[in-house]
Design an enzyme around this catalytic site. Structure first.
Site, PDB file in Angstrom:
ATOM      1  N   ASP A   1       7.995  -2.397  -1.243  1.00 31.18           N
ATOM      2  CA  ASP A   1       8.444  -3.220  -0.106  1.00 31.18           C
ATOM      3  C   ASP A   1       9.817  -3.884  -0.274  1.00 31.18           C
ATOM      4  OD1 ASP A   1       5.867  -2.532   0.626  1.00 31.18           O
ATOM      5  OD2 ASP A   1       5.144  -4.581   0.917  1.00 31.18           O
TER       6      ASP A   1
ATOM      7  N   LYS B   1       2.416   1.294   4.843  1.00 36.90           N
ATOM      8  CA  LYS B   1       1.091   0.678   4.774  1.00 36.90           C
ATOM      9  C   LYS B   1       1.038  -0.508   5.726  1.00 36.90           C
ATOM     10  CE  LYS B   1       2.580  -2.166   0.872  1.00 36.90           C
ATOM     11  NZ  LYS B   1       2.580  -3.471   1.539  1.00 36.90           N
TER      12      LYS B   1
ATOM     13  N   CYS C   1       2.031  -8.031  -2.723  1.00 38.72           N
ATOM     14  CA  CYS C   1       1.926  -6.564  -2.652  1.00 38.72           C
ATOM     15  C   CYS C   1       2.077  -5.887  -4.010  1.00 38.72           C
ATOM     16  CB  CYS C   1       2.924  -6.037  -1.629  1.00 38.72           C
ATOM     17  SG  CYS C   1       2.481  -6.584   0.053  1.00 38.72           S
TER      18      CYS C   1
END
Ligand SMILES: [Zn+2]
Length: 203
Positions: A11, A109, A154
């Site tokens: 990310d 995701k 994450c």
């Protein structure tokens, strides 16, 4: 790095960096570190948080709720976030200075409106797979090194799930930055340590 080890870059997107909708403190600092790190790995997977505009993790979707409050959903506790990483938006794009041309896979995701997905392996219902475990296994990967944003969400959830699926896992700490909400960073490191995730200062 040997062929059985993959780097998972979590990310590194505009919304998680300075000026973004959910900026991680000092998040931009990981970009040159991740770029240099990735050159050591023959297999690199890059993830993107990637939500519909009405995603359930957005505080804006819950009347009377504010960002960073916690609510209980069908699958458990959910922190409410500012709207971020809306699919196709500028904020959802990878950081413009991220340079990993040999990345083998870009995994998105969090696209399911009703379920969040911090982890690159399993959505927050802890049952719905992204398919990453099968992808890695079919390529003979046994060790996963992780970096990116944010350490305590994450990155940590992905590292914990890597262990759950039987991979060795190692978080490259200098290549991560944390949100650190109400002690979340310490809690994440404790959980990762208990699960056998290694903590590396460098590669
Ligand atoms: Zn998200």
């Amino acid at each position: 790095m040997d062929a059985k080890t993959a780097l998972l870059v979590i990310d590194v997107q505009r919304d998680f960096c300075a000026g973004g909708a959910l900026a991680v403190p000092d998040g931009d600092a990981v970009v040159p570190i991740v770029n240099a790190l990735a050159r050591h790995y023959p297999t690199v997977i890059v993830t993107q948080d990637w939500h519909p505009a009405n995603h359930i993790s957005f505080a804006s979707q819950h009347d009377g709720r504010a960002p960073f409050e916690t609510i209980t959903l069908g699958y458990g506790e959910q922190i409410l976030w500012p709207d971020h990483c809306v699919m196709g938006s500028a904020g959802a794009a990878l950081h413009s200075a991220l340079e990993i041309p040999h990345a083998a896979l870009i995994l998105r995701k969090g696209s399911n409106r009703a379920i969040d997905s911090y982890s690159a392996f399993l959505e927050a219902d802890r049952a719905t797979k992204t398919g990453l475990d099968g992808y890695l296994t079919s390529r003979g990967i046994t060790q996963i090194d992780l970096c990116g944003l944010a350490t305590d969400y994450c990155v940590a959830w992905s590292a914990l799930d890597a262990r759950r699926f039987g991979f060795e896992a190692r978080v490259i700490e200098p290549a991560c930055r944390a949100i650190d909400l109400a002690g979340s960073l310490d809690a994440a490191w404790r959980a990762m340590q208990a699960a056998g995730v290694a903590r590396a200062g460098a590669v």
